[in-house]
Design a protein around this motif. Structure first.
Motif, short mmCIF file in Angstrom:
data_model
loop_
_atom_site.label_atom_id
_atom_site.label_comp_id
_atom_site.label_asym_id
_atom_site.label_seq_id
_atom_site.Cartn_x
_atom_site.Cartn_y
_atom_site.Cartn_z
N ALA A 38 0.84 -1.21 0.00
CA ALA A 38 0.00 0.00 0.00
C ALA A 38 0.86 1.25 0.00
CB ALA A 38 -0.93 -0.01 1.20
N PHE A 42 -0.07 2.71 -3.68
CA PHE A 42 -1.18 3.67 -3.59
C PHE A 42 -0.80 5.08 -4.03
CE2 PHE A 42 -3.89 6.64 -1.24
CZ PHE A 42 -5.13 6.27 -1.74
N THR A 46 -2.46 6.83 -7.51
CA THR A 46 -3.38 7.96 -7.42
C THR A 46 -2.76 9.28 -7.86
OG1 THR A 46 -2.78 8.37 -5.12
CG2 THR A 46 -4.66 6.89 -5.53
#
Length: 150
Positions: A38, A42, A46
């Protein structure tokens, strides 16, 4: 043969050791791996947040994925737990340290860093406690076996 007595049933010591080792190496290792993934994936997926925080997350996430990957593949020692715990502590304080250096830290990055840091610290502490319990059980079994031979 020594047995491990829980409140549910008596379990042979070898099975209790295998259970603790599986919990330590596999279950906690997978949680640690998911947290490090993560951190690494992530922010890149994004493109949200400050670049300073993203670079920090990418570096720590990549290091953790390597350490935790080895942990899952080879089994672990207390050293990998300490590395994961220290990385988790860094992730807990890094938004504030980077913020003090006038680096731009987005709220989304701050939440991610603190959440992942808390998970990493908690799993490393649980993992260290499992190692300690396993060593104590092994020492108790050794003492019990010595008394049986006397």
């Amino acid at each position: 043969m020594a047995t491990y007595h829980s409140h549910h049933a008596a379990v042979p010591a070898a099975q209790a050791h295998d259970y603790r080792q599986g919990l330590h190496d596999q279950v906690l290792g997978l949680i640690m791996f998911a947290a490090s993934a993560a951190l690494w994936i992530f922010p890149m997926a994004t493109h949200d947040g400050a670049k300073d925080a993203q670079v920090n997350e990418a570096i720590v996430g990549a290091i953790l994925m390597f350490v935790v990957g080895l942990r899952i593949y080879r089994g672990s020692t207390w050293r990998s737990d300490v590395i994961v715990g220290l990385a988790g502590l860094w992730m807990l304080v890094s938004p504030f340290v980077l913020g003090l250096q006038n680096a731009d830290v987005d709220n989304g990055n701050r939440v991610l860093d603190i959440a992942v840091g808390a998970v990493l610290v908690a799993t490393s502490l649980i993992s260290l406690l499992i190692v300690r319990a396993d060593r104590r059980a092994a020492d108790a079994e050794t003492r019990h076996d010595r008394q049986d031979t006397l």
